[in-house]
Design a protein around this motif. Structure first.
Motif, short mmCIF file in Angstrom:
data_model
loop_
_atom_site.label_atom_id
_atom_site.label_comp_id
_atom_site.label_asym_id
_atom_site.label_seq_id
_atom_site.Cartn_x
_atom_site.Cartn_y
_atom_site.Cartn_z
N UNK A 93 57.39 43.22 46.84
CA UNK A 93 55.99 42.86 47.09
C UNK A 93 55.84 42.10 48.39
N UNK A 94 56.81 41.26 48.70
CA UNK A 94 56.75 40.51 49.95
C UNK A 94 56.73 41.47 51.12
N UNK A 95 57.34 42.62 50.91
CA UNK A 95 57.39 43.63 51.95
C UNK A 95 56.15 44.53 51.89
N UNK A 96 55.20 44.19 50.98
CA UNK A 96 54.00 44.98 50.73
C UNK A 96 54.35 46.35 50.19
N UNK A 97 55.41 46.43 49.41
CA UNK A 97 55.74 47.66 48.70
C UNK A 97 55.33 47.43 47.26
N UNK A 98 54.29 48.14 46.83
CA UNK A 98 53.73 47.87 45.51
C UNK A 98 54.56 48.53 44.43
N UNK A 99 55.61 47.84 44.02
CA UNK A 99 56.49 48.35 42.99
C UNK A 99 55.90 48.06 41.60
N UNK A 100 55.15 49.03 41.08
CA UNK A 100 54.58 48.87 39.74
C UNK A 100 55.53 49.44 38.70
N UNK A 101 56.76 49.69 39.12
CA UNK A 101 57.69 50.39 38.24
C UNK A 101 58.74 49.51 37.62
N UNK A 102 58.52 48.19 37.63
CA UNK A 102 59.54 47.31 37.06
C UNK A 102 59.81 47.64 35.61
N UNK A 103 58.75 47.98 34.88
CA UNK A 103 58.89 48.31 33.47
C UNK A 103 59.94 49.43 33.29
N UNK A 104 59.81 50.46 34.09
CA UNK A 104 60.74 51.58 33.99
C UNK A 104 62.13 51.21 34.45
N UNK A 105 62.20 50.40 35.51
CA UNK A 105 63.51 50.01 36.02
C UNK A 105 64.26 49.14 35.00
N UNK A 106 63.51 48.28 34.32
CA UNK A 106 64.13 47.48 33.27
C UNK A 106 64.60 48.39 32.12
N UNK A 107 63.74 49.34 31.78
CA UNK A 107 64.07 50.25 30.68
C UNK A 107 65.34 51.03 30.93
N UNK A 108 65.46 51.62 32.12
CA UNK A 108 66.68 52.40 32.36
C UNK A 108 67.89 51.47 32.42
N UNK A 109 67.68 50.24 32.90
CA UNK A 109 68.77 49.27 32.89
C UNK A 109 69.23 48.99 31.46
N UNK A 110 68.25 48.78 30.58
CA UNK A 110 68.56 48.52 29.18
C UNK A 110 69.26 49.74 28.57
N UNK A 111 68.76 50.91 28.95
CA UNK A 111 69.33 52.15 28.42
C UNK A 111 70.80 52.27 28.81
N UNK A 112 71.10 51.94 30.06
CA UNK A 112 72.48 52.06 30.54
C UNK A 112 73.40 51.13 29.76
N UNK A 113 72.94 49.89 29.53
CA UNK A 113 73.75 48.96 28.76
C UNK A 113 73.98 49.47 27.34
#
Lengths: 381, 327, 511
Positions: A93-113
């Motif tokens: 966000x500081x870079x003005x990149x609107x990453x609204x995908x944290x939910x998905x990134x967390x999910x795949x992280x959880x999935x991998x674990x």
């Protein structure tokens, strides 16, 4: 055009101008007023629904958050998880990149674990009672493996939209938003594969050996989560403020032209920053599985990916401030939850209250950035 | 076989209708330059408002009248969605707050409202059980009396409640207004380049407010259709699911064209239930099929960004707030 | 000349602490062309924006046809039959010409694009425009876009037309065509205000000239009764010989050799066309030309920010004697080659500096990579910031003040100071004194001269010919992306440069 119509033109009553700068304490006062106003509206709402004395309501909320040691630790745990995801979205966000995908990134992280835990899950040794289980891998191997897998998954999920943004300018907020639902379906898919009976619920993995479970720390189940997020907070603060990469992020966010001018490779910075962002989301996913739930589900991120965006934004992307804003949000949610339980209301009341608080805080930014002048009638003559 | 295909089309239209309302509403909103990520929340509120209106009416009336069974939920749905969009509009247009953050907060808030009242409404009236509005549901489900006499065609295309047709009509009207009228031209200018629109004498604030509010109310109908027609007047918490986000995906898929969104909605509606119609599909593969709409949307997003055709881009000032005296 | 079309009384406007207009009084008659003359930053555009409803005055009155008018939005301005053609065109790119022309009109009945096109054609025929109403704006040339803008205000029945620097982006032929159209509109009884800072245009076109200086109204004169000297005096204050010092170059050697470079824009327009020249050490090379003739692209090409289609840029390294080709290298690669190139870009807060960062962090833009650790070093930049603040007398509360809060002159001192601090061998500066007051301007001239004496090859892009003639050793003139001539700064005449600036065809062009 008739002259009658012209005569009706009136001077604008309110005149809005941008502020140059504001003394810091005025900003604090405005935000404090907003929070107080939000709390008043919230309590009015609760009083309306429960017909209780507002003071009782607040004492109930505080009781619900801090009442017992256990409640206090759950509060800390919830803050830690929300904070962790907020930290993850911050560099993007500081870079003005609107990453609204944290939910998905967390999910795949959880999935991998969860995948690591599932494929190296405990095996029962023999049929004689008492049943004995054995884990194929020791935690010293399995847990680092889970961490790395989660980070890699988070990175992949974040870096795909980043590459398209960097090369073709593909709209990142819509792209990342869609990636969330792809991730959800992916989790649903694997649960179906792993749980053959079609119940679509993945039970606790390795309940007997606790293989792949983060151990207790300070005698607390969530000790490690809180410690790791605490360290991440400090690290992110330092990264953004004192590292060369953090400096590059600020420059790209403020002005891509300037970045080009001093020879920053903007594409590289976008991709690299999203790697950082995705990796931390992956860590959050890891903590949710290995340190919290010991299983995975579609709802494991529970909308925190979105709440985190608000938390980070409210804190102006300052990791220190994020501790406060995530506390505020979690406190409201926990408090509202306690009220709901005590007075037999629906748990969703906490979402309503969170919404109200955020509306007030984002609304008050206007009065920090702009000045509203009442126009005085100029003199005749 | 033919029967299955027609049944599938019928189901795709049913599934596509809430999406179509949401997508049309969001297109109108985005054409004014507002990226309203609160649409999923607004659709929840649209649904629950209709339920509340209908419930109160049924609760206090002995013999509910069919016209009022439609009118009261319809109006209360509009009121609920309007209040939601007004919150969004006031924050983003008047107070120039960040659109993404406001929208996400609105969705949290709206889903909270929906589930809260969905779960507690009966309690307020000292009843128990779950919400089920028989009369309103029946009224909304009412279809043309002769539909079933027209054979397969009638069953497939004419057997719906009126909201299904309203969704198509609204999308067509929206398309006409956007492309063939001055109001549409002005609105598109506001979303493309508000400074230009402003200097051409267009009241940017007014257009943004109207587009966002009308768009929100249209989206609200999507929630109303779901609770009244699709589920026949019943509410289940989180029953509406992620359809609101799917509606936002359709906006991209339809490259901001309401006419395209009709087809896209039915296509996505079809994909949403495709897994039921593919024989022998395992439970896990069903989940993969459900991933398709989002993957397809991502592909469209990528393709339009690579092709860079000017007419297919998102409105240029999408997501930005406008301040005339910016300097 | 007709009646007073519009009168301004004691108009003032402030932006934060900056006074853009102060007590301006002005009247314009029907059937005249009034030039609004002033240097960059003298408040011309702000003043006109208040007439066209973009800004609202803080104080003062506007009278139209003798009655007080309140213009609080562009719509109000249209109702008063005021139309403004902005310097940056206000057009929607994905719309056609006709759609842009009728944008915002609501009381016109049915939206019939054929009827609209017909009316557009009528206006075009009346004043001599040539435009296809169905063409999309993003397919148009700059001059076509300007035509759309003018038709747009005429379509709305504008009586008072304001044009903000309309010739800045036009070729001489296009300019002549525009002037013809403006004259025919004047003869049609319209009141026309043209904002400009080009004296010869003022004299050839307008009936009267009003002058602004630093936001204040200086006076109005009849064009027939004035000359360049008087107007210049009104514009800059007292008649001043600039008196910029100029030393003789010491042992000039070739430092930067540009050979036949060309580049083409995304739309296929030639931005630079076979440009060749040499910049020498210890010398100031001036670049003159109409705005947008390729100056920016030229400097950005040298700085490694512009992709070239042809040619080479050779740097003669004074330390090693090596010759390096800088073409298509990134700024970072250029620096890694040991080329000490400093660049003061035209867009100070959008490119040279980051407005929201403080002075210290802005110092770091050039040096943040220094040091082996992954962390930035803030000690040296802090010292540099304080040194620049002291040496160049930058007015700022502290070194940790965001630069956007500094005034224009101080912003430029910070930028130039930083670029010089890198002890460059080549220093490029694009419009470094634009918008600066006299004192700050001289500070900048002195800094450039100091660098020249140190043996730096200085390239100075300027717009004020007097400054170019007094400061530079050689002046290169660029027109439509081509070098139209290189003259000696000591002997050059203004007229000579002026002619080269508007010359677009080369006699030896036989491609």
């Amino acid at each position: 055009m008739s002259s009658k119509r012209l005569a009706q033109h009136s001077e604008p009553l309110l005149h809005i101008t941008k502020r140059d700068a504001m003394v810091w304490y005025k900003g604090v006062i405005i935000r404090a007023i907003a929070i107080v106003a939000a709390l008043i509206v919230c309590s009015a709402l609760i009083v309306l629904l429960t017909k209780l004395n507002p003071l009782d309501v607040y004492s109930e909320m505080i009781e619900g958050s801090f009442g017992t040691e256990r409640k206090f630790w759950i509060l800390l745990q919830n803050i830690a998880m929300l904070l962790c995801i907020s930290l993850a979205v911050t560099p993007a966000f500081k870079m003005k990149f609107w990453n609204l995908g944290a939910e998905g990134q967390v999910l795949v992280g959880a999935l991998a674990s969860a995948a690591c835990m599932f494929y190296f899950k405990e095996v029962r040794m023999g049929d004689t009672l008492p049943l004995v289980y054995e884990a194929p891998l020791s935690n010293a191997v399995l847990i680092p493996m889970m961490l790395v897998a989660s980070m890699a998954a988070g990175i992949i999920w974040a870096v795909i939209p980043a590459i398209f943004k960097a090369i073709w300018g593909t709209n990142e907020s819509l792209f990342t938003l869609m990636m969330n639902y792809v991730a959800m379906q992916l989790v649903a898919f694997f649960i179906m594969v792993w749980v053959p009976n079609g119940s679509s619920v993945m039970g606790i993995i390795n309940p007997n050996t606790e293989s792949g479970w983060l151990p207790e720390l300070f005698g607390q189940k969530y000790g490690f989560n809180i410690l790791i997020v605490g360290l991440l907070t400090v690290a992110m603060y330092i990264y953004l403020k004192y590292s060369k990469q953090g400096y590059e992020i600020s420059v790209v966010g403020e002005s891509e032209n300037t970045a080009r001018y001093i020879g920053i490779n903007v594409k590289k910075v976008i991709i690299r920053t999203l790697i950082v962002s995705g990796a931390i989301c992956g860590i959050a996913g890891f903590l949710l599985v290995s340190g919290t739930n010991y299983t995975v589900s579609k709802d494991i991120a529970g909308g925190m990916g979105f709440t985190a965006i608000m938390v980070a934004w409210l804190a102006k992307f300052n990791p220190g401030m994020m501790v406060i804003t995530s506390f505020l949000v979690v406190f409201m949610q926990r408090g509202a939850g306690a009220i709901a339980t005590t007075f037999g209301l629906n748990q969703s009341v906490s979402d309503i209250l969170t919404g109200i608080i955020i509306f007030f805080i984002i609304g008050c930014e206007f009065f920090i950035n702009y000045k509203v002048n009442l126009r005085t009638k100029h003199k005749e003559g | 076989m033919l029967n299955t295909i027609f049944a599938f089309i019928n189901a795709a239209i049913i599934q596509g209708t809430p999406l179509l309302f949401g997508a049309t509403g969001e297109i109108i909103t985005e054409k004014s330059g507002n990226l309203n990520l609160g649409i999923p929340g607004i659709m929840y509120v649209g649904g629950i408002s209709g339920i509340i209106g209908g419930y109160i009416y049924e609760h206090y009336t002995e013999d509910p009248n069919t016209a009022l069974c439609i009118l009261i939920p319809l109006l209360s749905c509009m009121l609920g969605s309007l209040i939601m969009t007004l919150i969004y509009s006031f924050l983003t247009i008047t107070l120039r707050a960040n659109q993404n953050v406001t929208g996400l907060a609105l969705t949290t808030f709206g889903i909270g409202i929906g589930n809260f009242f969905g779960g507690s409404l009966l309690k307020f009236f000292n009843e128990s059980g779950s919400i089920s509005l028989m009369d309103c549901g029946a009224a909304f489900k009412m279809s043309l009396p002769f539909a079933d006499d027209l054979g397969l065609f009638g069953k497939t295309f004419l057997s719906f409640g009126f909201l299904v047709y309203l969704a198509v009509i609204i999308a067509l009207v929206a398309s006409f207004i956007l492309n063939k009228t001055r109001v549409g031209l002005n609105l598109r200018a506001v979303g493309e380049n508000p400074a230009t629109a402003d200097s051409a004498g267009i009241n940017v604030t007014k257009y943004k407010y109207f587009a966002t509010c009308i768009g929100g109310m249209i989206a609200g109908f999507g929630g109303l259709y779901f609770v009244m027609d699709y589920t026949g007047g019943a509410w289940t918490n989180n029953g509406f699911g992620d359809r609101g986000w799917l509606a936002i995906a359709i906006v991209i898929f339809a490259i901001w064209k309401p006419k395209m969104s009709i087809l896209a909605s039915y296509l996505f509606g079809g994909l949403y239930i495709l897994c039921v119609y593919i024989p022998g599909l395992s439970a896990s593969n069903k989940e993969l099929i459900n991933m398709l709409p989002y993957v397809v949307t991502i592909l469209v997003l990528i393709i339009i960004s690579i092709r860079k055709k000017r007419e297919n881009q998102p409105p240029q000032s999408l997501g930005l707030s406008y301040f005339r005296e910016e300097r | 000349m007709g009646n007073v079309a519009i009168e301004l009384r004691n108009i003032s406007k402030r932006f934060g602490s900056v006074v853009a207009n102060k007590d301006v009084n002005l009247s314009v008659y029907n059937g005249e062309i009034l030039s609004l003359l002033g240097e960059n930053g003298s408040g011309k555009t702000t003043l006109m924006n208040m007439i066209s409803g973009i800004y609202f005055p803080d104080e003062g009155q506007i009278l139209i046809d003798g009655k007080e008018a309140v213009i609080s939005s562009p719509k109000d301005a249209f109702d008063y039959k005021i139309g403004m053609i902005h310097q940056h065109f206000k057009l929607v790119d994905v719309f056609s010409a006709a759609e842009n022309i009728v944008l915002g009109l609501e009381n016109e009945g049915k939206f019939d694009i054929n009827a609209i096109s017909k009316k557009v054609q009528e206006i075009s025929d009346k004043y001599g425009f040539d435009i296809d109403p169905r063409k999309k704006i993003y397919e148009m040339s700059v001059s076509e876009k300007q035509t759309v803008e003018i038709i747009k205000v005429l379509y709305r029945g504008a009586n008072i037309l304001i044009l903000d620097e309309p010739t800045a982006v036009l070729t001489p032929q296009e300019t002549q065509k525009l002037f013809k159209i403006l004259r025919s509109m004047r003869d049609d009884g319209k009141a026309i205000i043209i904002i400009t800072h080009k004296l010869h245009e003022v004299l050839s076109l307008s009936d009267r000239v009003a002058v602004l200086r630093k936001g204040e109204y200086i006076g109005t004169v009849n064009t027939a009764e004035t000359d360049e000297a008087q107007l210049t005096e009104m514009m800059v204050g007292q008649k001043i010989d600039l008196n910029i010092e100029r030393s003789e170059p010491e042992n000039p050697v070739d430092r930067l050799e540009v050979n036949n470079i060309s580049c083409v824009s995304r739309e296929g327009v030639k931005l630079l066309d076979d440009v060749s020249f040499t910049a020498r050490s210890g010398e100031i090379l001036g670049i003159a030309g109409i705005a947008g003739s390729g100056q920016r692209e030229l400097l950005e090409a040298i700085a490694g920010l512009q992709h070239l289609n042809d040619g080479q840029i050779l740097y003669h390294n004074p330390k090693t004697g090596d010759v390096e080709n800088l073409r298509d290298k990134t700024p970072l690669q250029i620096r890694e080659l040991g080329v000490r190139l400093s660049f003061v870009p035209e867009d100070r807060l959008g490119m040279g500096l980051v407005g929201n960062m403080d002075i210290i962090d802005n110092m770091m833009l050039r040096s943040y990579k220094k040091g082996r650790t992954v962390f930035v070093e803030r000690k040296a930049p802090k010292e540099l910031a304080n040194k620049i603040i002291n040496d160049l007398q930058v007015v700022t509360p502290s070194a940790s003040t965001p630069v956007r809060r500094l005034s224009g002159g101080n912003v430029q001192k910070v930028l130039v100071g930083r670029e010089i601090a890198a002890s460059p061998t080549v220093l490029m500066a694009a419009y470094p004194v634009r918008g600066l007051d006299i004192n700050s301007s001289y500070t900048i001239y002195n800094l450039l001269n100091e660098q020249k004496k140190k043996g730096v090859a200085v390239i100075f892009v300027g717009e004020d010919l007097d400054v170019l003639i007094e400061l530079c050793d050689r002046i290169m003139v660029i027109g439509s992306g081509r070098i139209t001539g290189i003259v000696d700064g000591r002997t050059a005449k203004k007229e000579e440069i002026g002619i080269l600036m508007t010359k677009t065809e080369r006699s030896d062009d036989n491609e």
